[in-house]
Write a protein that holds these residues in place. Sequence first.
Motif, PDB file in Angstrom:
ATOM      1  N   ARG A 169       1.007  -1.083  -0.086  1.00 53.05           N
ATOM      2  CA  ARG A 169       0.134   0.192  -0.103  1.00 53.05           C
ATOM      3  C   ARG A 169       0.935   1.495   0.218  1.00 53.05           C
ATOM      4  O   ARG A 169       1.886   1.694   1.102  1.00 53.05           O
ATOM      5  CB  ARG A 169      -1.156   0.156   0.995  1.00 53.05           C
ATOM      6  CG  ARG A 169      -2.026   1.065   1.400  1.00 53.05           C
ATOM      7  CD  ARG A 169      -1.422   2.472   1.893  1.00 53.05           C
ATOM      8  NE  ARG A 169      -1.851   3.359   1.345  1.00 53.05           N
ATOM      9  CZ  ARG A 169      -2.466   3.881   2.259  1.00 53.05           C
ATOM     10  NH1 ARG A 169      -2.809   3.859   4.233  1.00 53.05           N
ATOM     11  NH2 ARG A 169      -3.092   5.055   2.360  1.00 53.05           N
ATOM     12  N   ILE A 170       0.354   2.698  -1.584  1.00 56.28           N
ATOM     13  CA  ILE A 170       1.289   3.636  -0.933  1.00 56.28           C
ATOM     14  C   ILE A 170       1.020   4.158  -1.309  1.00 56.28           C
ATOM     15  O   ILE A 170      -0.444   4.436  -1.253  1.00 56.28           O
ATOM     16  CB  ILE A 170       2.988   3.272  -2.747  1.00 56.28           C
ATOM     17  CG1 ILE A 170       3.092   2.068  -2.569  1.00 56.28           C
ATOM     18  CG2 ILE A 170       3.221   4.817  -2.463  1.00 56.28           C
ATOM     19  CD1 ILE A 170       4.011   1.817  -3.612  1.00 56.28           C
ATOM     20  N   ASN A 171       1.019   5.640  -0.281  1.00 56.90           N
ATOM     21  CA  ASN A 171      -0.139   6.264   0.073  1.00 56.90           C
ATOM     22  C   ASN A 171       0.722   7.929  -1.293  1.00 56.90           C
ATOM     23  O   ASN A 171       2.568   7.697  -0.101  1.00 56.90           O
ATOM     24  CB  ASN A 171      -0.139   6.907   1.416  1.00 56.90           C
ATOM     25  CG  ASN A 171      -0.869   7.904   2.120  1.00 56.90           C
ATOM     26  OD1 ASN A 171      -1.304   9.068   0.987  1.00 56.90           O
ATOM     27  ND2 ASN A 171      -1.282   8.332   2.917  1.00 56.90           N
ATOM     28  N   VAL A 209      -0.064  -3.149  -6.012  1.00 59.56           N
ATOM     29  CA  VAL A 209       0.663  -2.029  -5.212  1.00 59.56           C
ATOM     30  C   VAL A 209      -1.352  -1.675  -5.521  1.00 59.56           C
ATOM     31  O   VAL A 209      -1.990  -1.261  -6.390  1.00 59.56           O
ATOM     32  CB  VAL A 209       0.676  -1.347  -6.189  1.00 59.56           C
ATOM     33  CG1 VAL A 209       0.781   0.403  -5.829  1.00 59.56           C
ATOM     34  CG2 VAL A 209       2.530  -1.774  -5.668  1.00 59.56           C
ATOM     35  N   ARG A 210      -1.924  -0.916  -3.955  1.00 56.50           N
ATOM     36  CA  ARG A 210      -2.794   0.586  -3.546  1.00 56.50           C
ATOM     37  C   ARG A 210      -2.363   0.713  -3.430  1.00 56.50           C
ATOM     38  O   ARG A 210      -1.452   1.394  -2.470  1.00 56.50           O
ATOM     39  CB  ARG A 210      -3.932  -0.369  -2.496  1.00 56.50           C
ATOM     40  CG  ARG A 210      -4.501   0.928  -2.112  1.00 56.50           C
ATOM     41  CD  ARG A 210      -6.145   0.131  -0.912  1.00 56.50           C
ATOM     42  NE  ARG A 210      -5.895  -0.008   0.350  1.00 56.50           N
ATOM     43  CZ  ARG A 210      -5.603   0.316   1.120  1.00 56.50           C
ATOM     44  NH1 ARG A 210      -5.999   1.656   0.575  1.00 56.50           N
ATOM     45  NH2 ARG A 210      -5.287  -0.153   2.352  1.00 56.50           N
ATOM     46  N   ILE A 226      -2.742  -2.666  -9.821  1.00 60.40           N
ATOM     47  CA  ILE A 226      -2.882  -2.053  -9.506  1.00 60.40           C
ATOM     48  C   ILE A 226      -4.435  -2.064  -8.688  1.00 60.40           C
ATOM     49  O   ILE A 226      -5.945  -2.108  -9.850  1.00 60.40           O
ATOM     50  CB  ILE A 226      -2.464  -0.999 -10.049  1.00 60.40           C
ATOM     51  CG1 ILE A 226      -1.753  -0.489 -10.505  1.00 60.40           C
ATOM     52  CG2 ILE A 226      -3.477   0.426  -9.944  1.00 60.40           C
ATOM     53  CD1 ILE A 226      -0.901   0.325 -11.497  1.00 60.40           C
ATOM     54  N   ILE A 227      -5.017  -1.277  -7.777  1.00 62.70           N
ATOM     55  CA  ILE A 227      -5.932  -0.910  -7.036  1.00 62.70           C
ATOM     56  C   ILE A 227      -5.923   0.328  -6.428  1.00 62.70           C
ATOM     57  O   ILE A 227      -4.787   0.689  -5.824  1.00 62.70           O
ATOM     58  CB  ILE A 227      -6.230  -2.277  -6.114  1.00 62.70           C
ATOM     59  CG1 ILE A 227      -6.513  -3.825  -6.232  1.00 62.70           C
ATOM     60  CG2 ILE A 227      -7.324  -1.931  -4.901  1.00 62.70           C
ATOM     61  CD1 ILE A 227      -6.421  -4.516  -5.314  1.00 62.70           C
TER      62      ILE A 227
END
Length: 422
Positions: free
Chosen positions: A112-114, A142-143, A201-202
């Motif tokens: 999870r990347i912000n 990756v989200r 990708i999500i």
Amino acid sequence: MSAVIARRATHQVQIDHLTVGSEAPVVVQSMTNTDTADAAATAAQVKALADAGSEMVRITVNSPEAAAQVAEIRQRLDDMGCNTPLVGDFHFNGERLLQEFPDCARALSKYRINPGNVGKGAKGDEKFAYMIRTAAEYGKAVRIGVNWGSLDQSLAKRMMDANLTLAEPKAPEAVMKEALIVSALESAQKAVDLGLPENKIILSCKVSAVQDLIEVYRDLGRRCAYPLHLGLTEAGMGSKGIVASSAALAVLLQEGIGDTIRISLTPEPGAPRTQEVVVAQEILQTMGLRSFTPLVTACPGCGRTTSTVFQELARDIQQHLRDKMPQWRLAYPGVESLNVAVMGCVVNGPGESKLADIGISLPGTGETPVAPVYVDGERHVTLKGDNMAAEFLAIVENYVAVNYGEGGKKRRTAKVIPIAHG
Ligand code: SF4
């Protein structure tokens, strides 16, 4: 099962054995609140969440000590026979941790990347690129998880400035909502340009107000074909958190928006972390989108039932069914659709009990102290005395073994749980 409307066509993202997106069932996720550096405690909580029905579990990876334990956590789960995919939650230092701990990068199933917490300017771009290239190299999903509370400030400023140049500027709130969506979409495009396939990708754009979440996700859903992770961030504690999450998610899920969900409840002190999984499952099940656990239909009680017998029985039956599910799920496929009724008196008791697979109509105040039990719509037996609860549970257990065991007429043979998306 009811049909949802206007389901978007989305990519399908494969995360180990799980499929997210398009026609796949909506996936239930949760997140640990243990210190990831404590591998034993984190593995135990992931296992508890998985046993409760969480199909993916996110863990924070916030320090070298945490990253150093991720592979160990994965190994402990594998040793316990738990194959639930682990998602690493990265902020601020994700690229450094992935670089220094390649075992961590390999052990996680999704990152999870912000985008708001990666860093500013060229340095931030470099860090983002490193994380995306690592995901691509290891074949990880990756989200891109944008959050109202940590929106990319340079993007927000750029969009606010541009808005001020318009002849009719939009309200600042509208610009901020647009900035959330633009942050997710631009980051996704950057990830694709860096070599991450679209089907890895999500996206998510979480906010904490119900109407804002509905508005943002409707817009995001119209503008992309990525699967969406859905959840009301910082939903809160107790009934407020449950109601707010249910209100927001029900509207969106009914419109076919949302491919994986998490309920961000603040646990009451000492309450089990698994409550967020139970709520997520019950939202999906009560909407007719998926089945997880046999549900108990119980009347609310009224002046006709002045003892607590029926409330206790309804509670005990629901808890018993939930406790049994980790074993039943394997031994009795299809049992998640079982419907049990526990009713308080003769007014609606027999009728509702006949509609369930198994139902008991308890005696209301002033009624003869007997409880008829109905099985598949027929009166089966009449219980009386102090041992009614145990006797009723025995009838439920026997029904499950006969109907969902090998050769049982209600046993599900298909491997995939059917859902109503379409
Ligand atoms: S079934 Fe009987 S006890 Fe239950 S709410 Fe209706 S009238 Fe009251």
